[in-house]
Design a protein around this motif. Structure first.
Motif, PDB file in Angstrom:
ATOM      1  N   GLY A  30       0.811  -1.217   0.000  1.00 38.70           N
ATOM      2  CA  GLY A  30       0.000   0.000   0.000  1.00 38.70           C
ATOM      3  C   GLY A  30       0.836   1.254   0.000  1.00 38.70           C
ATOM      4  N   LEU A  31       2.094   1.143  -0.410  1.00 40.51           N
ATOM      5  CA  LEU A  31       2.977   2.301  -0.418  1.00 40.51           C
ATOM      6  C   LEU A  31       2.788   3.179  -1.647  1.00 40.51           C
ATOM      7  CD1 LEU A  31       6.297   0.658   0.846  1.00 40.51           C
ATOM      8  CD2 LEU A  31       4.590   1.915   2.176  1.00 40.51           C
ATOM      9  N   VAL A  45       4.874   8.484 -10.301  1.00 39.85           N
ATOM     10  CA  VAL A  45       4.398   7.553  -9.290  1.00 39.85           C
ATOM     11  C   VAL A  45       4.553   8.265  -7.957  1.00 39.85           C
ATOM     12  CG1 VAL A  45       4.778   5.328  -8.172  1.00 39.85           C
ATOM     13  CG2 VAL A  45       5.097   5.551 -10.651  1.00 39.85           C
ATOM     14  N   GLN A  46       3.446   8.428  -7.245  1.00 39.90           N
ATOM     15  CA  GLN A  46       3.500   8.984  -5.898  1.00 39.90           C
ATOM     16  C   GLN A  46       3.410   7.828  -4.926  1.00 39.90           C
ATOM     17  OE1 GLN A  46       0.651  12.060  -5.193  1.00 39.90           O
ATOM     18  NE2 GLN A  46       1.506  13.388  -6.766  1.00 39.90           N
ATOM     19  N   MET A  47       4.376   7.784  -4.037  1.00 36.72           N
ATOM     20  CA  MET A  47       4.408   6.694  -3.069  1.00 36.72           C
ATOM     21  C   MET A  47       4.957   7.208  -1.755  1.00 36.72           C
ATOM     22  SD  MET A  47       7.731   4.421  -4.218  1.00 36.72           S
ATOM     23  CE  MET A  47       7.690   3.461  -2.706  1.00 36.72           C
ATOM     24  N   THR A  48       4.857   6.380  -0.755  1.00 36.52           N
ATOM     25  CA  THR A  48       5.396   6.693   0.543  1.00 36.52           C
ATOM     26  C   THR A  48       6.272   5.533   0.984  1.00 36.52           C
ATOM     27  OG1 THR A  48       4.822   7.594   2.713  1.00 36.52           O
ATOM     28  CG2 THR A  48       3.504   5.710   1.936  1.00 36.52           C
ATOM     29  N   LEU A  49       6.786   5.616   2.162  1.00 38.89           N
ATOM     30  CA  LEU A  49       7.550   4.530   2.776  1.00 38.89           C
ATOM     31  C   LEU A  49       6.915   4.221   4.122  1.00 38.89           C
ATOM     32  CD1 LEU A  49      11.120   5.833   1.892  1.00 38.89           C
ATOM     33  CD2 LEU A  49       9.858   4.008   0.750  1.00 38.89           C
ATOM     34  N   THR A  50       7.295   3.109   4.703  1.00 39.24           N
ATOM     35  CA  THR A  50       6.674   2.740   5.983  1.00 39.24           C
ATOM     36  C   THR A  50       7.021   3.723   7.083  1.00 39.24           C
ATOM     37  OG1 THR A  50       8.521   1.238   6.417  1.00 39.24           O
ATOM     38  CG2 THR A  50       6.521   0.286   5.442  1.00 39.24           C
ATOM     39  N   ALA A  51       8.133   4.441   6.928  1.00 39.12           N
ATOM     40  CA  ALA A  51       8.526   5.455   7.910  1.00 39.12           C
ATOM     41  C   ALA A  51       9.399   6.502   7.212  1.00 39.12           C
ATOM     42  CB  ALA A  51       9.308   4.819   9.056  1.00 39.12           C
ATOM     43  N   PRO A  52       9.288   7.769   7.601  1.00 38.49           N
ATOM     44  CA  PRO A  52      10.090   8.814   6.965  1.00 38.49           C
ATOM     45  C   PRO A  52      11.601   8.590   7.068  1.00 38.49           C
ATOM     46  CG  PRO A  52       8.352   9.801   8.264  1.00 38.49           C
ATOM     47  CD  PRO A  52       8.347   8.321   8.573  1.00 38.49           C
ATOM     48  N   ASN A  53      12.040   7.922   8.108  1.00 39.27           N
ATOM     49  CA  ASN A  53      13.476   7.691   8.280  1.00 39.27           C
ATOM     50  C   ASN A  53      13.915   6.343   7.712  1.00 39.27           C
ATOM     51  OD1 ASN A  53      12.186   6.168  10.184  1.00 39.27           O
ATOM     52  ND2 ASN A  53      13.518   6.731  11.885  1.00 39.27           N
ATOM     53  N   CYS A  54      13.133   5.783   6.811  1.00 35.61           N
ATOM     54  CA  CYS A  54      13.451   4.498   6.182  1.00 35.61           C
ATOM     55  C   CYS A  54      14.817   4.604   5.502  1.00 35.61           C
ATOM     56  CB  CYS A  54      12.375   4.152   5.158  1.00 35.61           C
ATOM     57  SG  CYS A  54      12.641   2.573   4.343  1.00 35.61           S
ATOM     58  N   PRO A  55      15.689   3.625   5.702  1.00 40.30           N
ATOM     59  CA  PRO A  55      17.043   3.716   5.159  1.00 40.30           C
ATOM     60  C   PRO A  55      17.116   3.725   3.632  1.00 40.30           C
ATOM     61  CG  PRO A  55      16.695   1.600   6.252  1.00 40.30           C
ATOM     62  CD  PRO A  55      15.491   2.430   6.516  1.00 40.30           C
ATOM     63  N   VAL A  56      16.065   3.327   2.917  1.00 41.72           N
ATOM     64  CA  VAL A  56      16.105   3.325   1.454  1.00 41.72           C
ATOM     65  C   VAL A  56      15.402   4.538   0.847  1.00 41.72           C
ATOM     66  CG1 VAL A  56      16.354   0.832   1.260  1.00 41.72           C
ATOM     67  CG2 VAL A  56      14.071   1.849   1.268  1.00 41.72           C
ATOM     68  N   ALA A  57      15.091   5.538   1.656  1.00 46.78           N
ATOM     69  CA  ALA A  57      14.400   6.725   1.149  1.00 46.78           C
ATOM     70  C   ALA A  57      15.184   7.392   0.021  1.00 46.78           C
ATOM     71  CB  ALA A  57      14.143   7.719   2.282  1.00 46.78           C
ATOM     72  N   GLY A  58      16.491   7.315   0.068  1.00 51.63           N
ATOM     73  CA  GLY A  58      17.309   7.934  -0.973  1.00 51.63           C
ATOM     74  C   GLY A  58      17.491   7.066  -2.193  1.00 51.63           C
ATOM     75  N   VAL A  83       5.860  10.962  -0.899  1.00 52.96           N
ATOM     76  CA  VAL A  83       4.927  11.825  -0.180  1.00 52.96           C
ATOM     77  C   VAL A  83       4.715  11.228   1.206  1.00 52.96           C
ATOM     78  CG1 VAL A  83       3.803  12.683  -2.272  1.00 52.96           C
ATOM     79  CG2 VAL A  83       2.912  10.648  -1.160  1.00 52.96           C
ATOM     80  N   TRP A  84       4.368  12.057   2.136  1.00 53.29           N
ATOM     81  CA  TRP A  84       4.214  11.583   3.523  1.00 53.29           C
ATOM     82  C   TRP A  84       2.807  11.793   4.048  1.00 53.29           C
ATOM     83  CZ3 TRP A  84       8.055   8.566   4.136  1.00 53.29           C
ATOM     84  CH2 TRP A  84       9.280   8.853   3.515  1.00 53.29           C
ATOM     85  N   ASP A  85       1.919  12.281   3.194  1.00 52.52           N
ATOM     86  CA  ASP A  85       0.547  12.514   3.608  1.00 52.52           C
ATOM     87  C   ASP A  85      -0.368  11.849   2.597  1.00 52.52           C
ATOM     88  OD1 ASP A  85      -1.493  13.557   5.191  1.00 52.52           O
ATOM     89  OD2 ASP A  85      -1.679  15.334   3.923  1.00 52.52           O
ATOM     90  N   PRO A  86      -1.169  10.907   2.983  1.00 52.68           N
ATOM     91  CA  PRO A  86      -1.344  10.434   4.355  1.00 52.68           C
ATOM     92  C   PRO A  86      -0.207   9.507   4.759  1.00 52.68           C
ATOM     93  CG  PRO A  86      -2.733   9.148   2.890  1.00 52.68           C
ATOM     94  CD  PRO A  86      -2.065  10.200   2.037  1.00 52.68           C
ATOM     95  N   PRO A  87       0.092   9.472   6.048  1.00 53.61           N
ATOM     96  CA  PRO A  87       1.114   8.558   6.528  1.00 53.61           C
ATOM     97  C   PRO A  87       0.672   7.113   6.306  1.00 53.61           C
ATOM     98  CG  PRO A  87       0.406  10.055   8.288  1.00 53.61           C
ATOM     99  CD  PRO A  87      -0.487  10.278   7.116  1.00 53.61           C
ATOM    100  N   TRP A  88       1.629   6.271   5.960  1.00 59.73           N
ATOM    101  CA  TRP A  88       1.330   4.863   5.741  1.00 59.73           C
ATOM    102  C   TRP A  88       0.946   4.196   7.048  1.00 59.73           C
ATOM    103  CZ3 TRP A  88       3.325   0.304   7.669  1.00 59.73           C
ATOM    104  CH2 TRP A  88       2.897  -0.867   7.033  1.00 59.73           C
ATOM    105  N   ASN A  89       0.008   3.251   6.974  1.00 58.62           N
ATOM    106  CA  ASN A  89      -0.296   2.390   8.110  1.00 58.62           C
ATOM    107  C   ASN A  89      -0.687   1.020   7.565  1.00 58.62           C
ATOM    108  OD1 ASN A  89      -3.345   2.115   8.053  1.00 58.62           O
ATOM    109  ND2 ASN A  89      -3.127   4.351   8.074  1.00 58.62           N
ATOM    110  N   SER A  90      -0.698   0.042   8.400  1.00 54.80           N
ATOM    111  CA  SER A  90      -0.886  -1.339   7.958  1.00 54.80           C
ATOM    112  C   SER A  90      -2.255  -1.599   7.323  1.00 54.80           C
ATOM    113  CB  SER A  90      -0.645  -2.306   9.114  1.00 54.80           C
ATOM    114  OG  SER A  90      -1.560  -2.063  10.155  1.00 54.80           O
ATOM    115  N   SER A  91      -3.230  -0.737   7.555  1.00 51.50           N
ATOM    116  CA  SER A  91      -4.543  -0.935   6.934  1.00 51.50           C
ATOM    117  C   SER A  91      -4.498  -0.694   5.422  1.00 51.50           C
ATOM    118  CB  SER A  91      -5.590  -0.024   7.572  1.00 51.50           C
ATOM    119  OG  SER A  91      -5.364   1.320   7.206  1.00 51.50           O
ATOM    120  N   MET A  92      -3.416  -0.120   4.915  1.00 48.22           N
ATOM    121  CA  MET A  92      -3.276   0.154   3.487  1.00 48.22           C
ATOM    122  C   MET A  92      -2.782  -1.061   2.703  1.00 48.22           C
ATOM    123  SD  MET A  92      -1.582   3.888   3.776  1.00 48.22           S
ATOM    124  CE  MET A  92      -2.525   5.344   4.151  1.00 48.22           C
TER     125      MET A  92
END
Length: 103
Positions: A30-31, A45-58, A83-92
């Motif tokens: 759901g990212l 492609v607009q996507m997010t990561l499981t956390a903003p400080n994810c080590p593969v963000a770069g 993108v960070w809004d909406p924040p990812w959560n497991s329901s996605m």
């Protein structure tokens, strides 16, 4: 260019890209929030990561861009935007991802 067929090819490629910490592809996690393709073949492609400080963000966005460009050569350009809004959560996550993770 058949936009829906191209979108499905992109989704297939996204299903080969994995979050390094969770053994599920980024699409089923759901990212991926949006896939936009214009008539010229410019793709975002607009996507997010499981956390903003994810080590593969770069590195992950560039890896995904390259995979899409190689896998769908009739596209003119590909840009992956985090993108960070909406924040990812497991329901996605998709049902398949939940089953794979035993949730």
């Amino acid at each position: 260019m058949d936009a829906e067929a191209t979108r499905q090819r992109i989704i297939g490629i996204l299903k080969t890209c994995y979050d390094p910490e969770i053994p599920v592809n980024v699409y089923d996690l759901g990212l991926v929030y949006q896939i936009n393709i214009n008539e010229l073949g410019d793709t975002e492609v607009q996507m997010t990561l499981t956390a903003p400080n994810c080590p593969v963000a770069g590195s992950l966005p560039e890896e995904i861009e390259n995979r899409i460009l190689i896998g769908v050569p009739d596209l003119f350009s590909v840009k992956v935007t985090l993108v960070w809004d909406p924040p990812w959560n497991s329901s996605m996550m998709s049902e398949a991802a939940r089953l794979q993770l035993g949730l």
